[in-house]
Design an enzyme around this catalytic site. Structure first.
Site, PDB file in Angstrom:
ATOM      1  CB  CYS A 190      -0.884   0.032   1.245  1.00  0.00           C
ATOM      2  SG  CYS A 190      -1.867  -1.450   1.451  1.00  0.00           S
ATOM      3  CG  ASN A 208      -4.904   1.046   2.692  1.00  0.00           C
ATOM      4  OD1 ASN A 208      -5.682   1.233   3.626  1.00  0.00           O
ATOM      5  ND2 ASN A 208      -4.624  -0.157   2.241  1.00  0.00           N
ATOM      6  CG  LEU A 209      -7.415  -0.196  -2.908  1.00  0.00           C
ATOM      7  CD1 LEU A 209      -8.204   0.758  -3.786  1.00  0.00           C
ATOM      8  CD2 LEU A 209      -6.632  -1.164  -3.752  1.00  0.00           C
ATOM      9  CB  CYS A 210      -8.171  -2.339   1.563  1.00  0.00           C
ATOM     10  SG  CYS A 210      -7.739  -2.925  -0.072  1.00  0.00           S
ATOM     11  CD  GLU A 265      -5.470  -2.555   4.648  1.00  0.00           C
ATOM     12  OE1 GLU A 265      -4.612  -3.133   3.956  1.00  0.00           O
ATOM     13  OE2 GLU A 265      -6.469  -1.993   4.156  1.00  0.00           O
ATOM     14  N   PRO A 320      -7.880  -7.103   3.665  1.00  0.00           N
ATOM     15  CG  PRO A 320      -8.992  -5.888   2.034  1.00  0.00           C
ATOM     16  CD  PRO A 320      -7.706  -5.938   2.787  1.00  0.00           C
ATOM     17  CB  ILE A 331      -3.056 -14.263   0.658  1.00  0.00           C
ATOM     18  CG1 ILE A 331      -3.719 -13.352   1.682  1.00  0.00           C
ATOM     19  CG2 ILE A 331      -2.135 -13.490  -0.259  1.00  0.00           C
ATOM     20  CD1 ILE A 331      -2.717 -12.713   2.650  1.00  0.00           C
TER      21      ILE A 331
END
Length: 965
Positions: free
Chosen positions: A389, A601-603, A605, A792, A796
């Site tokens: 990130c 960030n994008l998600c 967290e 998320p 993985i």
């Protein structure tokens, strides 16, 4: 049950654990095979017997078909006979190889002498093999061979085997373009091996489906694919077929990789394959030449091929499609080599790099921990961009705006997920001093950023992903809320870029109290951007007074509740903006002395400081929670503390190594990462752990487990970073940090409560010795400014075969759609319970499809199972928030938290997000409603009167968050 055999690229002699044969050769001496599913047997060292072999007759198979006599078939059968008695190593023994060569010559000579040009039946050839073994004194081998033939005869008589008498002859094209008849027995054995040890699976339906789908001229690869497809269609009825499909896929991939690496279709042996694979990867320019400086032979011996059989089909197919290195589309990297390549890439700067690589490999390949997607993509390659990130702040300057968009492109190229803080950019109508004109605001620039993410597309490996953040007081915030709408001027829409609202506590207080809210252009009130908590409130009130006095040119006042409702309406309508809270992110930040958290960030967290000179970087990895369960133990976390401690220590070392090894696409990222050294250790498989513990997600017990498990992870992560500081030194900006003052994440809640003035209800219970750890951190230091974040983990988690992140179960049966295709996902824990109650049958499968994977409407299922296996939309959303609040008190960053609401309405959504704020959450992620995650079902009544329904489909939103895995 016996374990499955090692990964085999071809049907060479198997290990003694291969119970698909339970004895010597499991293939009659019929036609020469050409592929794993067609029975391929590559040439071996012993020369083909000479003499009368050229004049020997044709062979009559049991089906009556006549095929060319091939002495190599005898050599293979005799070799397998020795292997079945003496073990897999016998094939390489000089004594056995000499004996095999001698016996083969004897059999060939006798067949030639007795039959000359007359046809010989396959049974007669097998008789000669028995006699030759007895004459040469190999009595144990001969006995095993006889028993094996008798068992096969019995099974053929009982109809348990697919005899070559029944199947039609099918011509198969091998990799060299040569045509051979399909070896039905070899196909059967391949399917037998794939099902070996997997409960409640059978090769019979697979065999029938594969043969039914074949045609004359089919290729060997198509046969392999047919086997995988046959298995995957059965997953919805029996979850075990997921492992069967994975094994068949593994056979196919193994054969391709071995052929590409060795230049010939030989049996896969990891110890032999790995050095050749490394040399090939370096030669092709895919791998770093530095990997060749390790003790390669030692690492090759450390590879555990048995771990290939941990994969479920979804996980292995994801790995094959998107992670394994390829040469022009040909995957020549295999799973255990992949894990070792990543481990080596993370150990490059270790003093004993080979020992550390072995340690890292065992952690990854055991599935106890998994690094994030960029690390898995790029570790050990020539461009090791390993970070997940990147967070940036876009300055209010035309050149810097386009420089920021350029940085987005460079960061995205190597699989980084982006969070952009756009708050400093002046709003619509603001004055441009250089031209004496008026600004068009942030929206046109956001459109450019959106299109840049689409164009770069993360280096061609997956879709580009960027999220724009804007503070709630920015004058353009109302247009910002509309960016994802499908109506209006498309030139002012960003359909591919995510958006998030960065909300100060004062705004939430105004909403709760029914107050007004004033919007400003940041060029006139630039200091609001860097202020938090009480300092922000004081300055904001001053700005409102200046606006009322006419001192500010651009401003607008509206009811705070109107803006809040508009944001929630757009969130329900478009999925954006995500709701994130500025002040908890800053007031609880360990780095509040070194700057300001301007966005996530994008998600949602990651919560790290950004400036025009520093691009925040975070390096992620996740612990497989159910792999560390100890339900019978005394630890209140219900986890095995010793095992988890070992995992966390190694994982934190791997994450810290990323910082020094990493390739930084922009200098601001390198500067920031080396100065602060943040990492984000997270968890996944939370729902699976609850299943194992028999705890429903919607319960106080689940909230307590979230609390105690995260407390232990937090304690161990902080301890591990402190240990690294003792070994390697504290991070450069440690002096003055919250850590240096003895303020741990659990302690920072008090500061948030003080600054908010009471708008906080968050549990603060604890069970571990935090005083001792606090003192050690203050004395020794920390290696990392931040240690934890829950990402998320969509892909993985697929690889490791667990539920993603902290997510509740979406459905007990559904179709998952991602970049690798569509996959049937079924809850194996539920199937086990239903089997124990004798409730698992075809009707239950149809019922689950019809009811969208929900148990609630199915009357014959006990209530306790309905509670345990309640789906995300059946769990009251408040339980998710309560569990997240308990975790948040231990985490120095944040968590990617999706919220599920079956039937959303305005008041409900309003209450949910207010509760999230009051409970001290820093950020939230998607709001998922039932309509966004379903497709219309169709039902069919079959000729037998049974109802078949289509499984619900989970939308591909899962893959929007992959940049942070």
């Amino acid at each position: 049950m016996n374990p499955p055999p090692p990964l085999q690229g071809t049907l060479l002699p198997q290990s003694p654990t291969d119970r698909s044969m339970d004895g010597p050769p499991d293939r009659p001496l019929d036609d020469r095979p050409t592929h794993p599913l067609a029975g391929a047997v590559p040439p071996h060292d012993p020369p083909r017997p000479s003499g009368s072999a050229a004049t020997t007759p044709t062979v009559i198979r049991r089906s009556g078909e006549r095929v060319e006599f091939d002495p190599d078939r005898i050599r293979v059968a005799v070799t397998k006979a020795f292997v079945s008695v003496e073990g897999e190593g016998a094939a390489a023994s000089d004594r056995v190889r000499s004996a095999v060569a001698s016996l083969t010559e004897q059999v060939v000579a006798r067949v030639a002498d007795r039959h000359h040009s007359r046809p010989v039946h396959v049974e007669s050839i097998q008789d000669q093999v028995e006699l030759s073994l007895m004459r040469d004194g190999h009595h144990a081998v001969a006995r095993a061979y006889v028993l094996y033939r008798e068992e096969r005869a019995r099974r053929r008589a009982a109809g348990e085997l697919r005899s070559p008498d029944a199947p039609r002859p099918i011509r198969v094209l091998d990799a060299e373009g040569e045509s051979h008849f399909l070896d039905h027995d070899a196909l059967a054995r391949t399917l037998d091996r794939a099902c070996a040890g997997v409960a409640d699976t059978s090769p019979d339906p697979l065999y029938r489906e594969v043969v039914r789908s074949l045609y004359d001229g089919v290729t060997a690869d198509e046969i392999a694919h047919a086997g995988v497809m046959a298995a995957r269609t059965l997953i919805e009825k029996e979850p075990g077929y997921s492992k069967v499909a994975a094994r068949l896929l593994l056979d196919s991939v193994g054969a391709t990789a071995a052929r590409h690496v060795h230049g010939a279709p030989i049996a896969l042996d990891y110890a032999r394959y790995f050095p050749a694979y490394l040399r090939l990867g370096v030669t092709l320019g895919h791998l770093s030449p530095e990997l060749l400086t390790f003790d390669i032979e030692r690492l090759a011996e450390a590879l555990d091929g048995e771990r290939d059989h941990q994969f479920e089909y979804l996980g292995l197919q994801t790995l094959v499609d998107r992670y394994l290195i390829h040469d022009d589309g040909v995957r020549y990297e295999l799973p255990q080599a992949f894990f070792m390549r990543v481990a080596m890439g993370l150990a490059l700067q270790e003093p004993d790099r080979t020992a550390r690589a072995e340690e890292f490999y065992h952690l990854l390949s055991s599935f106890r921990f998994m690094s994030s997607t960029p690390t898995l993509f790029n570790a050990g390659t020539r461009r090791p961009q390993l970070s997940s990130c990147f967070l940036t702040t876009i300055p209010d300057d035309l050149a810097e705006i386009y420089s920021g968009i350029r940085d987005n492109a460079l960061l995205s190229k190597y699989a980084g997920g982006l969070g952009n803080d756009w708050t400093p950019v002046r709003g619509l109508g603001a004055r441009i001093r250089g031209t004496n004109g008026e600004s068009q605001g942030i929206v046109p620039f956001l459109k450019v950023a959106n299109d840049t993410a689409v164009a770069v597309n993360q280096g061609g490996k997956r879709k580009g992903a960027v999220c724009a953040y804007l503070e709630a007081w920015h004058i353009d915030v109302e247009e910002f809320l509309d960016l994802r709408r499908n109506t209006g001027d498309d030139r002012r829409r960003t359909h591919d870029m995510h958006t998030a609202l960065w909300i100060p506590d004062l705004f939430m207080k105004r909403v709760a109290e029914g107050g007004s809210w004033t919007l400003f252009s940041p060029d006139e009130v630039p200091d609001l951007h860097d202020l938090t908590g009480a300092a922000f409130e004081r300055r904001y009130l001053d700005c409102e007074a200046r606006a009322e006095a006419g001192e500010l040119r651009i401003h607008r006042t509206l009811p705070a509740e109107d803006l809040w409702r508009r944001a929630l309406s757009r969130l329900f309508e478009t999925g954006h903006p995500w709701i994130t809270f500025k002040d908890p992110c800053n007031l609880r930040s360990p780095q509040e002395h070194a700057g300001v958290v301007h966005s996530s960030n994008l998600c949602t967290e990651i919560t790290l400081n950004t400036t025009a000179d520093e691009v925040a970087v975070c390096n992620l990895g996740s612990i497989n929670l159910p792999a560390h369960l100890d339900p019978a133990g005394d630890d209140p976390s219900r986890l095995d503390r010793a095992a988890l401690g070992e995992t966390v220590r190694t994982a934190m070392r791997m994450l810290d190594n990323v910082i020094d090894i990493n390739h930084y696409p922009v200098p601001q990222a390198r500067r920031s990462n080396l100065r602060h050294r943040p990492v984000g250790l997270g968890i996944m498989g939370f729902q699976d752990a609850l299943f194992e513990l028999r705890i429903p997600y919607g319960s106080e017990a689940a909230v307590e487990f979230a609390d105690r498990s995260m407390e232990l992870v937090s304690w161990l992560a902080i301890e591990a970073s402190c240990d690294l500081a003792a070994e390697r030194g504290a991070y450069p900006s440690f002096p003055g940090s919250a850590w240096s003052r003895g303020v741990l994440p659990i302690d920072s809640i008090a500061r948030l409560e003080e600054q908010r003035g009471g708008w906080l209800e968050q549990d603060r219970s604890r069970t571990l010795d935090w005083d001792g750890l606090r003192e050690r951190v203050r004395r020794v230091g920390m290696r990392n400014s931040n240690t934890m974040a829950i990402a998320p983990t969509a892909t993985i988690a697929n690889i490791t075969g667990v539920s993603q992140s902290i997510e509740p179960l979406f459905a007990n049966l559904y179709v998952k759609s991602n970049l690798s295709g569509e996959f049937t996902v079924i809850n194996p824990a539920l199937v086990r319970d239903l089997k124990a109650l004798d409730l698992w049958d075809e009707v239950m499968v149809s019922d689950l499809k019809f009811h969208d994977g929900s148990l609630a409407p199915i009357q014959r299922i006990p209530d306790e199972l309905k509670a345990l296996y309640a789906t995300a939309f059946e769990v009251d959303c408040r339980w998710l928030i309560e569990a997240a609040s308990r975790r948040q008190k231990w985490i120095d960053q944040s968590q990617s938290l999706n919220l599920y609401v079956a039937d959303p309405d305005g008041p409900l959504i309003d209450n949910i997000y207010k509760l999230a704020w009051v409970r001290g959450l820093k950020t939230t992620y998607y709001l998922r409603s039932r309509g966004a995650t379903q497709v219309e079902k169709s039902t069919l009544t079959t000729s037998d009167g049974r109802l078949n329904a289509v499984a619900p489909t989970l939308c591909s939103l899962d893959d929007d968050c992959e940049a942070c895995q």
